[in-house]
Design an enzyme around this catalytic site. Structure first.
Site, PDB file in Angstrom:
ATOM      1  N   HIS A 159       0.835  -1.195   0.000  1.00 18.45           N
ATOM      2  CA  HIS A 159       0.000   0.000   0.000  1.00 18.45           C
ATOM      3  C   HIS A 159       0.874   1.251   0.000  1.00 18.45           C
ATOM      4  O   HIS A 159       2.066   1.188   0.293  1.00 18.45           O
ATOM      5  CB  HIS A 159      -0.898   0.011   1.244  1.00 18.45           C
ATOM      6  CG  HIS A 159      -0.081   0.003   2.492  1.00 18.45           C
ATOM      7  ND1 HIS A 159       0.306  -1.164   3.106  1.00 18.45           N
ATOM      8  CD2 HIS A 159       0.461   1.012   3.214  1.00 18.45           C
ATOM      9  CE1 HIS A 159       1.049  -0.870   4.160  1.00 18.45           C
ATOM     10  NE2 HIS A 159       1.153   0.438   4.249  1.00 18.45           N
ATOM     11  N   HIS A 167       5.762   7.229  -1.660  1.00 14.59           N
ATOM     12  CA  HIS A 167       6.763   6.168  -1.837  1.00 14.59           C
ATOM     13  C   HIS A 167       6.158   4.855  -1.373  1.00 14.59           C
ATOM     14  O   HIS A 167       5.198   4.834  -0.609  1.00 14.59           O
ATOM     15  CB  HIS A 167       8.038   6.476  -1.053  1.00 14.59           C
ATOM     16  CG  HIS A 167       7.813   6.496   0.438  1.00 14.59           C
ATOM     17  ND1 HIS A 167       7.250   7.575   1.081  1.00 14.59           N
ATOM     18  CD2 HIS A 167       8.045   5.562   1.384  1.00 14.59           C
ATOM     19  CE1 HIS A 167       7.163   7.304   2.376  1.00 14.59           C
ATOM     20  NE2 HIS A 167       7.625   6.084   2.589  1.00 14.59           N
TER      21      HIS A 167
END
Length: 192
Positions: free
Chosen positions: A47, A134
C-alpha cells in the site's frame, strides 16, 4: 503500555502490481548476504500510506471512517506508476528503503491533503511533515548492509514501470509483535 490500535490510512496496490514488486524484492533478497540485513515488509497487501495516525482510541474509528468516506467520494480514481528507488535518509546508512511513485504523485498528494483537512476538522492534529509518495519495502535501521540493498534495488528499479490503478482508500490497523507487522482493514471507501 498503550492498547489503542495503531492506525494509518493508505491506498492499496493491485494484486498485479504487488506481484511485480514481489518479483523484484525476491531477486534482491536472494543476493543478500546471510546475517543481520534489512527487514523486508510483508509483500501481501502492499500500500501507499497517506497518513500515519498511531495509537488511536477505538471510539475515534467511526470519525476516521467518515473522513475517509468523504475524501474518497470527492476524488476520482487514478493510476500510479512505480519507477525508481531510494532511501530515507538518501545518503549514509538508510533507515527506510523504498520504490518511487513519480506518476500519480499529485493525485496522492491531493488525497493526503484532503484527508489531513478532514481529520483536522474532526480534531486531529495536522500532519507536520511534507507528503512524500513512496512504497516502503524494507527497514534498514542503519544496518551495514543497507546501502548495498539500496544500490541493488536502485539498479533493479532503473527501467521499472509498474502501474497500479488506485480506486480505494483504507483505514488499516498495524499489528506488531512476532515478526513483521500485519495490516488489518478497519474501514474502506471507494474513490469516486
Amino acid at each position: 503500555m498503550n492498547d489503542d490500535p495503531r492506525l494509518f490510512v493508505a491506498v492499496p496496490l493491485t494484486s498485479e502490481a504487488t506481484s511485480a514488486v514481489a518479483e523484484i524484492v525476491e531477486r534482491i533478497r536472494a543476493g543478500e548476504p546471510e546475517g543481520r540485513g534489512v527487514r523486508w515488509v510483508r509483500l501481501e497487501g502492499l500500500h501507499l500510506t497517506l497518513r500515519f495516525l498511531g495509537p488511536t482510541p477505538e471510539d475515534r474509528v467511526p470519525d476516521l471512517a467518515a473522513a475517509i468516506d468523504t475524501v474518497a467520494r470527492d476524488a476520482e480514481p487514478f493510476t500510479v506508476t512505480i519507477r525508481g528507488a531510494g532511501s530515507f535518509p538518501p545518503t549514509g546508512r538508510p533507515r527506510t528503503i523504498w520504490l518511487d511513485i513519480p506518476d500519480g504523485f499529485e493525485e496522492l498528494q491531493r488525497l493526503a491533503t484532503a484527508l489531513d483537512e478532514r481529520l483536522a476538522d474532526a480534531g486531529w492534529e495536522r500532519e507536520r511533515r511534507p507528503f512524500r509518495a513512496h512504497l516502503t519495502l524494507a527497514r534498514a535501521d542503519g544496518v551495514r548492509s543497507g546501502p548495498a540493498t539500496v544500490a541493488a534495488l536502485t539498479a533493479a528499479a532503473a527501467d521499472l514501470a509498474i502501474e497500479s490503478p488506485i480506486d480505494r482508500v483504507i483505514l488499516f490497523e498495524s499489528i506488531t509483535g512476532s515478526g513483521r507487522a500485519r495490516y488489518v482493514e478497519r474501514a474502506a471507501a471507494a474513490i469516486g
